[in-house]
Design a protein around this motif. Structure first.
Motif, short mmCIF file in Angstrom:
data_model
loop_
_atom_site.label_atom_id
_atom_site.label_comp_id
_atom_site.label_asym_id
_atom_site.label_seq_id
_atom_site.Cartn_x
_atom_site.Cartn_y
_atom_site.Cartn_z
N LEU A 281 20.54 -5.77 19.92
CA LEU A 281 20.20 -4.76 20.92
C LEU A 281 20.10 -5.33 22.33
N CYS A 282 19.55 -6.52 22.45
CA CYS A 282 19.33 -7.12 23.78
C CYS A 282 20.11 -8.42 23.97
N ALA A 283 21.23 -8.54 23.27
CA ALA A 283 22.03 -9.77 23.34
C ALA A 283 22.60 -10.02 24.73
N ASP A 284 22.69 -8.96 25.55
CA ASP A 284 23.25 -9.11 26.89
C ASP A 284 22.22 -9.52 27.93
N LEU A 285 20.97 -9.71 27.53
CA LEU A 285 19.90 -10.02 28.47
C LEU A 285 19.55 -11.50 28.46
N GLY A 286 19.17 -12.00 29.62
CA GLY A 286 18.67 -13.36 29.74
C GLY A 286 17.15 -13.35 29.74
N PHE A 287 16.54 -14.30 30.47
CA PHE A 287 15.10 -14.43 30.46
C PHE A 287 14.49 -14.37 31.86
N SER A 288 15.23 -13.83 32.81
CA SER A 288 14.65 -13.60 34.13
C SER A 288 13.57 -12.53 34.00
N ASP A 289 12.73 -12.39 35.01
CA ASP A 289 11.69 -11.37 34.96
C ASP A 289 12.30 -9.99 34.76
N ALA A 290 13.41 -9.70 35.47
CA ALA A 290 14.06 -8.39 35.35
C ALA A 290 14.61 -8.17 33.95
N VAL B 197 13.01 -2.11 23.68
CA VAL B 197 12.23 -2.20 22.45
C VAL B 197 11.26 -1.03 22.35
N ALA B 198 10.61 -0.70 23.45
CA ALA B 198 9.66 0.42 23.44
C ALA B 198 10.36 1.73 23.09
N GLU B 199 11.56 1.93 23.62
CA GLU B 199 12.31 3.16 23.31
C GLU B 199 12.68 3.21 21.83
N VAL B 200 13.09 2.07 21.28
CA VAL B 200 13.41 2.01 19.85
C VAL B 200 12.17 2.27 19.02
N MET C 110 0.82 -1.21 0.00
CA MET C 110 0.00 0.00 0.00
C MET C 110 0.86 1.27 0.00
N GLY C 111 2.19 1.08 -0.05
CA GLY C 111 3.07 2.22 -0.09
C GLY C 111 3.42 2.82 1.26
N ARG C 112 3.16 2.07 2.34
CA ARG C 112 3.47 2.56 3.68
C ARG C 112 4.93 2.28 4.05
N HIS C 113 5.48 3.12 4.90
CA HIS C 113 6.85 2.97 5.38
C HIS C 113 6.81 2.29 6.74
N THR C 114 7.43 1.12 6.83
CA THR C 114 7.28 0.28 8.02
C THR C 114 8.63 -0.24 8.51
N TYR C 115 8.60 -0.82 9.72
CA TYR C 115 9.72 -1.62 10.20
C TYR C 115 9.19 -2.64 11.19
N LEU C 116 9.68 -3.90 11.09
CA LEU C 116 9.23 -4.97 11.97
C LEU C 116 10.32 -5.28 12.99
N LEU C 117 9.99 -5.14 14.27
CA LEU C 117 10.87 -5.52 15.37
C LEU C 117 10.39 -6.86 15.91
N ASP C 118 11.27 -7.86 15.92
CA ASP C 118 10.89 -9.22 16.33
C ASP C 118 11.73 -9.64 17.52
N GLY C 119 11.09 -10.36 18.45
CA GLY C 119 11.75 -10.76 19.69
C GLY C 119 13.07 -11.48 19.50
N ASP C 120 13.09 -12.51 18.67
CA ASP C 120 14.31 -13.29 18.45
C ASP C 120 15.40 -12.43 17.81
N ARG D 94 13.47 -9.58 31.19
CA ARG D 94 12.33 -9.41 30.29
C ARG D 94 11.80 -7.97 30.34
N VAL D 95 11.76 -7.42 31.54
CA VAL D 95 11.32 -6.03 31.70
C VAL D 95 12.25 -5.09 30.94
N GLU D 96 13.56 -5.29 31.08
CA GLU D 96 14.53 -4.43 30.40
C GLU D 96 14.47 -4.63 28.89
N ASN D 97 14.24 -5.86 28.44
CA ASN D 97 14.11 -6.14 27.02
C ASN D 97 12.98 -5.31 26.42
N ILE D 98 11.83 -5.32 27.07
CA ILE D 98 10.68 -4.58 26.55
C ILE D 98 10.89 -3.08 26.68
#
Length: 198
Positions: A67-76, A85-88, A51-61, A78-82
């Motif tokens: 960007l988040c290669a230094d993070l694990g999967f603890s609750d803390a 991503v939200a800032e980006v 449709m001619g829209r300008h997009t970008y897809l951010l995917d978890g994996d 996961r919070v920092e990961n999101i």
């Protein structure tokens, strides 16, 4: 933080959006691993591109490879990961883009923080709802099986909770419709919310 000051520049979000002839937004896909978030987001991006829209897809994996290669999967972590991503995503909407974010994002508080960071008027929470049993059957990566054997810790739906959205912009039940139909519904949501502005 006392020595950091917000800079104001001449080119604004409105200028960038006008140049792209679209309204920036974030389509935030949340749900269990295997629910179909990335599959649907990929199809939505294809439709928007056509449709001619300008997009970008951010995917978890993909984000966790850089960007988040230094993070694990603890609750803390996961919070920092999101949070990252939200800032980006907020920066990308400021650039005038329509951003598709496909993340388990299991905690309500972090999704709400993302909404606040991005702007409630530009944030569309899309709940990709698949029962745990269905997600496990689709487990092409073998992650649920590893989690069941205790080889992966803090796995959402097994030993870490998923907090379902209470009032998402759209609910997609992927066991009852095709990915193509789901993607079409997301595009309809976006276009229907703001008409020709998108």
């Amino acid at each position: 933080m006392n020595n950091i000051h917000q800079q104001t520049f001449s080119v604004t979000l409105a200028d960038r959006a006008a140049m792209k002839q679209q309204t920036p937004a974030v389509l935030w896909f949340t749900g269990l691993s295997g629910a179909g978030k990335s599959t649907i987001a990929n199809l939505v991006e294809q439709q928007l591109l056509a449709m001619g829209r300008h997009t970008y897809l951010l995917d978890g994996d993909n984000v966790r490879r850089g960007l988040c290669a230094d993070l694990g999967f603890s609750d803390a972590d996961r919070v920092e990961n999101i949070r990252r991503v939200a800032e980006v995503a907020a920066l990308m909407t400021d650039a005038g883009l329509i951003v598709l974010a496909a993340f388990i994002s299991p905690f309500k508080a972090e999704r709400e923080a993302a909404r606040q960071s991005i702007g409630a008027d530009r944030f569309f929470e899309i709940y990709v709802d698949a029962p745990l049993a269905v997600a496990e059957r689709r487990d092409v990566k073998g992650l649920y099986a590893k989690a069941r054997r205790g080889e992966i810790r803090h796995f959402t739906g097994i030993d870490s909770p998923y907090e379902a959205p209470e009032a998402p912009a759209l609910v997609i039940k992927t066991e009852h419709e095709t990915p193509e139909r789901s993607a079409a519904r997301v595009v309809e949501l976006l276009l229907g919310d703001a008409g020709d502005g998108w």
